[in-house]
Enzyme design. Structure first.
Site, PDB file in Angstrom:
ATOM      1  N   CYS A 148       0.802  -1.238   0.000  1.00 16.68           N
ATOM      2  CA  CYS A 148       0.000   0.000   0.000  1.00 16.68           C
ATOM      3  C   CYS A 148       0.834   1.288   0.000  1.00 16.68           C
ATOM      4  O   CYS A 148       0.524   2.235  -0.726  1.00 16.68           O
ATOM      5  CB  CYS A 148      -0.947  -0.009   1.202  1.00 16.68           C
ATOM      6  SG  CYS A 148      -0.204  -0.634   2.714  1.00 16.68           S
ATOM      7  N   HIS A 241      -2.611   6.528   4.258  1.00 18.15           N
ATOM      8  CA  HIS A 241      -1.187   6.608   4.604  1.00 18.15           C
ATOM      9  C   HIS A 241      -0.627   7.977   4.190  1.00 18.15           C
ATOM     10  O   HIS A 241      -0.896   8.463   3.079  1.00 18.15           O
ATOM     11  CB  HIS A 241      -0.384   5.539   3.852  1.00 18.15           C
ATOM     12  CG  HIS A 241      -0.607   4.144   4.345  1.00 18.15           C
ATOM     13  ND1 HIS A 241      -1.340   3.831   5.461  1.00 18.15           N
ATOM     14  CD2 HIS A 241      -0.151   2.949   3.851  1.00 18.15           C
ATOM     15  CE1 HIS A 241      -1.338   2.514   5.633  1.00 18.15           C
ATOM     16  NE2 HIS A 241      -0.635   1.957   4.670  1.00 18.15           N
TER      17      HIS A 241
HETATM   18  N1  NAP Z   1      -5.058  -3.532   4.944  1.00 15.91           N
HETATM   19  C1  NAP Z   1      -4.324  -2.944   4.003  1.00 15.91           C
HETATM   20  O1  NAP Z   1      -4.246  -1.700   3.895  1.00 15.91           O
HETATM   21  C2  NAP Z   1      -3.558  -3.793   3.008  1.00 15.91           C
HETATM   22  C3  NAP Z   1      -2.934  -3.136   1.955  1.00 15.91           C
HETATM   23  C4  NAP Z   1      -2.238  -3.880   0.997  1.00 15.91           C
HETATM   24  C5  NAP Z   1      -2.193  -5.241   1.124  1.00 15.91           C
HETATM   25  N2  NAP Z   1      -2.789  -5.876   2.164  1.00 15.91           N
HETATM   26  C6  NAP Z   1      -2.695  -7.346   2.225  1.00 15.91           C
HETATM   27  O2  NAP Z   1      -4.004  -7.922   2.031  1.00 15.91           O
HETATM   28  C7  NAP Z   1      -4.108  -9.122   2.781  1.00 15.91           C
HETATM   29  C8  NAP Z   1      -5.321  -9.050   3.697  1.00 15.91           C
HETATM   30  O3  NAP Z   1      -5.194  -7.978   4.592  1.00 15.91           O
HETATM   31  P1  NAP Z   1      -6.410  -7.494   5.509  1.00 15.91           P
HETATM   32  O4  NAP Z   1      -5.952  -6.198   6.054  1.00 15.91           O
HETATM   33  O5  NAP Z   1      -7.699  -7.561   4.759  1.00 15.91           O
HETATM   34  O6  NAP Z   1      -6.418  -8.656   6.653  1.00 15.91           O
HETATM   35  P2  NAP Z   1      -7.599  -9.097   7.650  1.00 15.91           P
HETATM   36  O7  NAP Z   1      -8.530  -7.958   7.937  1.00 15.91           O
HETATM   37  O8  NAP Z   1      -6.923  -9.733   8.801  1.00 15.91           O
HETATM   38  O9  NAP Z   1      -8.432 -10.221   6.830  1.00 15.91           O
HETATM   39  C9  NAP Z   1      -7.899 -11.503   6.570  1.00 15.91           C
HETATM   40  C10 NAP Z   1      -8.857 -12.304   5.698  1.00 15.91           C
HETATM   41  O10 NAP Z   1      -8.252 -13.562   5.374  1.00 15.91           O
HETATM   42  C11 NAP Z   1      -9.075 -14.636   5.828  1.00 15.91           C
HETATM   43  N3  NAP Z   1      -8.239 -15.737   6.343  1.00 15.91           N
HETATM   44  C12 NAP Z   1      -7.488 -15.773   7.466  1.00 15.91           C
HETATM   45  N4  NAP Z   1      -6.872 -16.961   7.591  1.00 15.91           N
HETATM   46  C13 NAP Z   1      -7.245 -17.710   6.522  1.00 15.91           C
HETATM   47  C14 NAP Z   1      -6.963 -19.037   6.097  1.00 15.91           C
HETATM   48  N5  NAP Z   1      -6.186 -19.860   6.795  1.00 15.91           N
HETATM   49  N6  NAP Z   1      -7.529 -19.478   4.943  1.00 15.91           N
HETATM   50  C15 NAP Z   1      -8.349 -18.671   4.218  1.00 15.91           C
HETATM   51  N7  NAP Z   1      -8.675 -17.404   4.583  1.00 15.91           N
HETATM   52  C16 NAP Z   1      -8.119 -16.927   5.728  1.00 15.91           C
HETATM   53  C17 NAP Z   1      -9.909 -14.056   6.951  1.00 15.91           C
HETATM   54  O11 NAP Z   1     -11.090 -14.836   7.084  1.00 15.91           O
HETATM   55  P3  NAP Z   1     -11.850 -15.070   8.513  1.00 15.91           P
HETATM   56  O12 NAP Z   1     -12.662 -13.807   8.753  1.00 15.91           O
HETATM   57  O13 NAP Z   1     -12.677 -16.256   8.267  1.00 15.91           O
HETATM   58  O14 NAP Z   1     -10.794 -15.243   9.543  1.00 15.91           O
HETATM   59  C18 NAP Z   1     -10.178 -12.645   6.377  1.00 15.91           C
HETATM   60  O15 NAP Z   1     -11.201 -12.722   5.420  1.00 15.91           O
HETATM   61  C19 NAP Z   1      -2.773  -9.313   3.507  1.00 15.91           C
HETATM   62  O16 NAP Z   1      -1.944 -10.144   2.742  1.00 15.91           O
HETATM   63  C20 NAP Z   1      -2.227  -7.893   3.574  1.00 15.91           C
HETATM   64  O17 NAP Z   1      -0.821  -7.879   3.691  1.00 15.91           O
HETATM   65  C21 NAP Z   1      -3.486  -5.178   3.102  1.00 15.91           C
END
Ligand code: NAP
Length: 349
Positions: A148, A241
């Protein structure tokens, strides 16, 4: 319409995907996948919704699936992935046998022949797709978007790199807590505080920026050759950010020239009039108090980066500095993957 699925659909980025894909003119949500904790439940029951906008009606009754290619509808074509990095590599590759996977996760970003793309910066890296499909003998493929904070920084560097010779870049970030996911930063750690460490973030900013601004030939990427140093910090801001950027060029520069090159910057997504492409990827503010995350993160529906305080550096030769704000879960995550998919849909599918 192209049918699409979302992996990590219940998370922070997954919710952004849903919000941005609701009423999308080309994409129709058919599948929502998450962990086994959520699988089998109605999406509305499985999710702690955090966005200001209400949950779209069309997803509330969808039953969340396991994250498995066999559980996705046959007529789905594109899979958006917001999986945690530790599960992403293997899972995304298994989906890529049959589907186009547009991923946010960092797991496959720097892997050979998997294009890491910002459509305004390096669309020519799409050439890697054909090589990837041949190598894996697959119908599908993976395309990734950068971290990001890298996306916002690199968008601002592109018109500078195109017009001047960059020697050094220093960047210091103040990153929103949504960047760490829903369970990411405990409130006791971030309220009334700044956390001066985000694991892996500085390394990603440094390597991904040079890669994106580099050149590629037959899948071999030569990163560009200026020096970049990042210092990354978590700030008590929900979304958006902020980055303070310091640039040294080989030669002296007129700051009005830099301003003009940034504010007039347009590229392929604008030319193709892609649905999520902002009219101007960079908005240059003249206000001495801008950009600020609360006021500027939603510029052009969260897809433009706002640049302000663009000024010559009085202490160092051939140098200038500015502050930028970009929306981390829109331009920095879900919106970035969707723009990548719109480019693929226009050019390849
Ligand atoms: N947040 C940002 O600004 C941002 C920016 C760029 C990239 N990212 C990347 O995007 C990804 C997700 O980030 P996020 O912020 O959305 O995280 P998050 O809010 O923690 O969400 C994680 C998601 O993954 C699912 N999950 C967790 N463990 C799993 C498993 N073993 N198998 C399948 N699904 C699973 C969760 O499902 P449950 O609800 O069922 O647990 C939830 O839907 C990460 O790789 C992060 O580095 C995030």
């Amino acid at each position: 319409m192209v049918n699409v699925g979302i992996l990590g659909a219940t998370g922070m980025v997954g919710q952004r995907f849903i919000n941005l894909l609701d009423e999308h003119p080309d994409f129709n949500i058919t599948d929502l996948c998450a962990s086994s904790r959520s699988a089998g439940k109605r999406y509305e029951d499985a999710t702690t919704w955090y966005l200001d906008e209400p949950m779209p009606e069309c997803v509330k009754d969808i039953i969340v699936s396991e994250t498995n290619p066999n559980d996705v509808s046959n007529d789905t074509e594109i899979i958006f992935s917001s999986l945690p990095t530790e599960f992403a590599a293997k899972t995304e590759k298994s989906f890529a046998k049959d589907y186009v996977v547009a991923s946010n996760a960092s797991a496959l970003r720097m892997e050979k022949n998997i294009p890491l793309i910002i459509p305004e910066v390096n669309p020519q890296f799409l050439d890697m797709i054909e090589i990837q499909q041949k190598e894996n003998n697959s119908d599908g493929f993976v395309i990734t978007n950068p971290n990001c904070s890298t996306i916002a920084l690199t968008l601002t560097l592109k018109p500078i790199q195109d017009n001047f010779n960059i020697k050094k870049v220093h960047v210091s970030t103040m990153q929103a807590i949504s960047g760490a996911g829903y369970n990411g930063v405990p409130s006791m750690a971030i309220m009334d505080n700044i956390v001066p460490f985000i694991g892996g973030e500085e390394e990603k900013m440094e390597s991904e920026t040079l890669y994106l601004l580099g050149s590629q030939n037959n899948g071999d990427v030569s990163p560009c050759d200026f020096n970049i140093s990042a210092s990354c910090h978590r700030a008590p801001v929900v979304d958006g950010h902020t980055e303070a950027v310091f640039i040294e060029l080989d030669d002296d520069v007129n700051i009005d020239d830099v301003k003009e090159k940034m504010s007039s910057f347009k590229a392929l997504p604008q030319e193709l009039n892609l649905h999520s492409a902002p009219k101007n990827p960079l908005i240059v503010s003249e206000d001495e108090n801008r950009p600020q995350p609360r006021m500027d993160r939603n510029a052009s529906d969260g897809m433009a980066v706002t640049v302000g305080r663009l000024r010559k550096d009085q202490a160092f030769d051939n140098s200038f500095k500015y502050v930028l704000v970009g929306h981390n879960t829109i331009r920095g995550a879900a919106g970035a993957s969707i723009l990548n998919a719109e480019l693929i849909n226009n050019k390849i599918l």
